[in-house]
Every structure is written in C-alpha cells, then in structure tokens.
Design a protein around this motif. Structure first.
Motif, PDB file in Angstrom:
ATOM      1  N   GLY A  56      26.210 -19.791  36.176  1.00 33.77           N
ATOM      2  CA  GLY A  56      26.937 -18.675  35.593  1.00 33.77           C
ATOM      3  C   GLY A  56      28.436 -18.817  35.689  1.00 33.77           C
ATOM      4  N   PHE A  57      29.088 -17.696  35.665  1.00 33.41           N
ATOM      5  CA  PHE A  57      30.532 -17.590  35.553  1.00 33.41           C
ATOM      6  C   PHE A  57      31.284 -18.282  36.688  1.00 33.41           C
ATOM      7  N   ILE A  58      30.822 -18.150  37.906  1.00 33.95           N
ATOM      8  CA  ILE A  58      31.569 -18.630  39.072  1.00 33.95           C
ATOM      9  C   ILE A  58      31.795 -20.130  39.033  1.00 33.95           C
ATOM     10  N   ASP A  88      30.981  -8.703  28.946  1.00 36.07           N
ATOM     11  CA  ASP A  88      30.124  -8.761  30.124  1.00 36.07           C
ATOM     12  C   ASP A  88      29.567  -7.368  30.413  1.00 36.07           C
ATOM     13  N   PRO A  89      28.257  -7.220  30.569  1.00 35.45           N
ATOM     14  CA  PRO A  89      27.668  -5.910  30.824  1.00 35.45           C
ATOM     15  C   PRO A  89      28.196  -5.240  32.093  1.00 35.45           C
ATOM     16  N   ILE A  90      28.612  -6.032  33.065  1.00 37.57           N
ATOM     17  CA  ILE A  90      29.164  -5.457  34.289  1.00 37.57           C
ATOM     18  C   ILE A  90      30.454  -4.703  33.987  1.00 37.57           C
ATOM     19  N   ALA A 121      39.866 -25.303  36.341  1.00 33.54           N
ATOM     20  CA  ALA A 121      41.290 -25.650  36.335  1.00 33.54           C
ATOM     21  C   ALA A 121      42.157 -24.406  36.109  1.00 33.54           C
ATOM     22  N   ASN A 122      41.674 -23.266  36.578  1.00 32.41           N
ATOM     23  CA  ASN A 122      42.395 -21.990  36.483  1.00 32.41           C
ATOM     24  C   ASN A 122      42.542 -21.465  35.066  1.00 32.41           C
ATOM     25  N   GLU A 123      41.735 -21.969  34.131  1.00 34.10           N
ATOM     26  CA  GLU A 123      41.716 -21.380  32.798  1.00 34.10           C
ATOM     27  C   GLU A 123      41.054 -20.016  32.925  1.00 34.10           C
ATOM     28  N   GLU A 124      41.609 -19.021  32.263  1.00 35.94           N
ATOM     29  CA  GLU A 124      41.085 -17.670  32.386  1.00 35.94           C
ATOM     30  C   GLU A 124      40.166 -17.340  31.219  1.00 35.94           C
ATOM     31  N   PRO A 125      39.159 -16.499  31.468  1.00 35.61           N
ATOM     32  CA  PRO A 125      38.298 -16.077  30.359  1.00 35.61           C
ATOM     33  C   PRO A 125      39.091 -15.211  29.388  1.00 35.61           C
ATOM     34  N   SER A 126      38.668 -15.198  28.142  1.00 40.49           N
ATOM     35  CA  SER A 126      39.342 -14.375  27.141  1.00 40.49           C
ATOM     36  C   SER A 126      39.000 -12.902  27.368  1.00 40.49           C
ATOM     37  N   ILE A 127      39.795 -12.028  26.775  1.00 37.74           N
ATOM     38  CA  ILE A 127      39.512 -10.597  26.840  1.00 37.74           C
ATOM     39  C   ILE A 127      38.129 -10.316  26.258  1.00 37.74           C
TER      40      ILE A 127
END
Length: 66
Positions: free
Chosen positions: A16-18, A37-39, A25-31
């Motif tokens: 998963g995500f982790i 994400d359901p959470i 490499a510290n790339e961030e997920p998009s908005i």
C-alpha cells in the motif's frame, strides 16, 4: 509486554501507500490521490468538512496565486 516494547516492535504493513516506491524519494501524492482515499472522508467528516469544500478552497487559492 509494555507499551515501549510494543512501539519498538511495531512494523508497518509491507503493502500500500507506506512502502510505495513512488514516495520513497519524498515525492508527494497529488491532491486527487489524497482526496480519493476513503480515510480522507472520515477525517473531513470529523472536522465537519466535505471534499467539495476542500476542492473549492484549493481552486480559489490556485486562482489567487495565478
């Protein structure tokens, strides 16, 4: 087992995500990824928000910065 031992022995899941290589490499997920994400729905509801409101705020901020 005491709390300190439990915290030291905790291992996050290996899927998963982790552990995504994309974020290694510290790339961030998009908005869109975050808001999809359901959470996120649960977190927003806890704060009395809805994803449509958050998207509108983001769009307004983008418009001001452009």
């Amino acid at each position: 087992m005491n709390r300190g031992t439990m915290l030291k022995s905790f291992k996050p899941p290996h899927s998963g995500f982790i552990n995504s290589d994309r974020y290694a490499a510290n790339e961030e997920p998009s908005i869109d990824e975050l808001m999809g994400d359901p959470i996120m729905d649960a977190l927003l509801a806890r704060d009395g928000l809805h994803r449509d409101l958050v998207h509108r705020c983001i769009d307004e901020a983008r418009a001001r910065l452009a």
